[in-house]
Design a protein around this motif. Sequence first.
Motif, PDB file in Angstrom:
ATOM      1  N   TRP A 148      44.760  54.942  29.862  1.00 27.87           N
ATOM      2  CA  TRP A 148      45.588  55.634  31.028  1.00 27.87           C
ATOM      3  C   TRP A 148      44.860  55.146  32.188  1.00 27.87           C
ATOM      4  O   TRP A 148      43.788  54.597  32.564  1.00 27.87           O
ATOM      5  CB  TRP A 148      45.042  56.983  30.942  1.00 27.87           C
ATOM      6  CG  TRP A 148      46.002  57.940  29.800  1.00 27.87           C
ATOM      7  CD1 TRP A 148      47.234  57.525  29.450  1.00 27.87           C
ATOM      8  CD2 TRP A 148      45.367  58.921  29.076  1.00 27.87           C
ATOM      9  NE1 TRP A 148      47.254  58.487  28.290  1.00 27.87           N
ATOM     10  CE2 TRP A 148      46.203  59.239  28.333  1.00 27.87           C
ATOM     11  CE3 TRP A 148      44.299  59.489  29.027  1.00 27.87           C
ATOM     12  CZ2 TRP A 148      46.086  60.321  27.339  1.00 27.87           C
ATOM     13  CZ3 TRP A 148      44.031  60.538  28.261  1.00 27.87           C
ATOM     14  CH2 TRP A 148      44.848  61.053  27.170  1.00 27.87           C
ATOM     15  N   LYS A 168      45.445  59.931  33.538  1.00 32.72           N
ATOM     16  CA  LYS A 168      44.180  60.720  32.806  1.00 32.72           C
ATOM     17  C   LYS A 168      43.924  61.953  33.382  1.00 32.72           C
ATOM     18  O   LYS A 168      43.767  62.814  32.651  1.00 32.72           O
ATOM     19  CB  LYS A 168      43.067  59.754  33.072  1.00 32.72           C
ATOM     20  CG  LYS A 168      41.865  60.277  32.146  1.00 32.72           C
ATOM     21  CD  LYS A 168      40.823  59.214  32.002  1.00 32.72           C
ATOM     22  CE  LYS A 168      39.853  59.315  33.410  1.00 32.72           C
ATOM     23  NZ  LYS A 168      38.676  58.552  33.115  1.00 32.72           N
ATOM     24  N   VAL A 215      41.392  56.173  26.382  1.00 32.87           N
ATOM     25  CA  VAL A 215      39.965  56.187  27.363  1.00 32.87           C
ATOM     26  C   VAL A 215      38.996  55.227  26.647  1.00 32.87           C
ATOM     27  O   VAL A 215      38.824  55.159  25.805  1.00 32.87           O
ATOM     28  CB  VAL A 215      39.697  57.681  27.134  1.00 32.87           C
ATOM     29  CG1 VAL A 215      38.362  57.925  28.016  1.00 32.87           C
ATOM     30  CG2 VAL A 215      40.722  58.623  27.775  1.00 32.87           C
ATOM     31  N   THR A 239      35.365  62.935  29.411  1.00 31.58           N
ATOM     32  CA  THR A 239      36.737  63.297  28.974  1.00 31.58           C
ATOM     33  C   THR A 239      36.898  64.220  27.853  1.00 31.58           C
ATOM     34  O   THR A 239      37.505  65.525  28.127  1.00 31.58           O
ATOM     35  CB  THR A 239      37.673  62.034  28.862  1.00 31.58           C
ATOM     36  OG1 THR A 239      37.728  61.164  29.915  1.00 31.58           O
ATOM     37  CG2 THR A 239      39.033  62.329  28.467  1.00 31.58           C
TER      38      THR A 239
END
Length: 452
Positions: A33, A38, A165, A173
């Motif tokens: 992303w 993201k 990610v 995250t």
Amino acid sequence: MAVVTTDQVEDDQLKECILIKENISSTVDGRIWSKSEKKQWVVGLFAGTTFLYAARTIMPLCVVGVAEELHWDKTESGMVLSAFFWGYCMTQFLGGYLSDRVGGDVVLPIAACMWSLITFWTPQFAYLSTDKHIGLYIVVLSRVLLGAFQGFHYPGMTSIISRKVLENQRSFTYSVVAAGSYVGTLLTGSLGSVIMDEYGWQMSFYCIGLLGITWMLMMRYMLIGKNRRKHLSISPYSEPLIEKVGKGEPKSSVPWLNLFAKPAFWSLLVGHFCENNAFYILLSWMPTYFHENFPSAKGWVFNVVPWFITIPSSVGSGYLADIMINKGYSVTFVRKLMESVALLGTAFFLFLISFASSYHMCLTCLALAVACCGFHSSGILVNPQDIAPRHAGSVFGIMNMAGAIPGFIGVYIAGHILETTKSWNAVFGQTAVVCLFGWVVYLIFGTGKKVI
């Protein structure tokens, strides 16, 4: 003036089509992303986890009032609370498998639609029969179905994050997204408590169900739909070039025999089982504990404080884990450190509550025990992405299936212990021992290295 040839134009279009093909679906391993993507996905998944847990925890919040109205004893209340995890256990692997194959962005909205509708209609299910036992069985069945559809969420979310990610950003995250579970419980404890006191327990289910439906529609049409329209916005003359690119390589199947031979995989299952045993018992029985031992205490306090302080512990642990990994600490060391805080800390405060007598001391112990559970988000919970990055959804599904077992066994047994012994210390003591066992197993056999 530079002259652009037809071949150069075609090459540029071919490169563009390759990038588009890589991002059309999560079934193709593509780029990570961008920062803006993201942020959007993290906010969307965080909100989904929030409403998921709000729907999951509304019954534990209301169970005292529901039990009084429908004449349930503690064993029957425990049956209703634990029924959720029978269904939750059944769909974990299927959720991970489908998410790895067709994409978590396809699986999550469909599942969310179903668990939101079941939550909305739960009060009506309770009144379908005037016979106490038939009504109880109907509610139990609805809880099983609720768990079954919610079982798709975490494996789907794990599959998406593992593919989009970078490894050194996954802890933070994932911990931010997983913190939605505590925000959802906090939402239930605060807003749900107020609604229940003012309008009755039925209205709490209606409101949480509508929130879930709203999130599903916004996720489907504003985030997933927008991204797909963007990736599919290809000019007509580009279509033949997409065929040149091809459909991507087929997914490789999970090497299960190889995985099952790895001690690291089994340590995940054991550690997750033991931590979830503590978390689900606290989640399901903490409101009842305070109602019985401190009947004059304000419900919005003990339903809010533990989950409020757990949010920074979950997010902070992920932030700390990523910093440590970026500074050169091994992923294995970081995962074991975070899980040690989770399991050892929870066990310590559950033991300590046996010596507490005042309301404030008991609230502090239970709040800190739940806060320690927040470190699990940057420990075992993200570990499947370390040991099996290409099959994270499937591996997480198996792990979470094991983690769901204490939901129906541990929660039910806790209710049975309370019914027979009337001792909360017995419940907290045995829960702490289970945490210690999980810590030892993961400390010896756990790893942050790729094993398959």
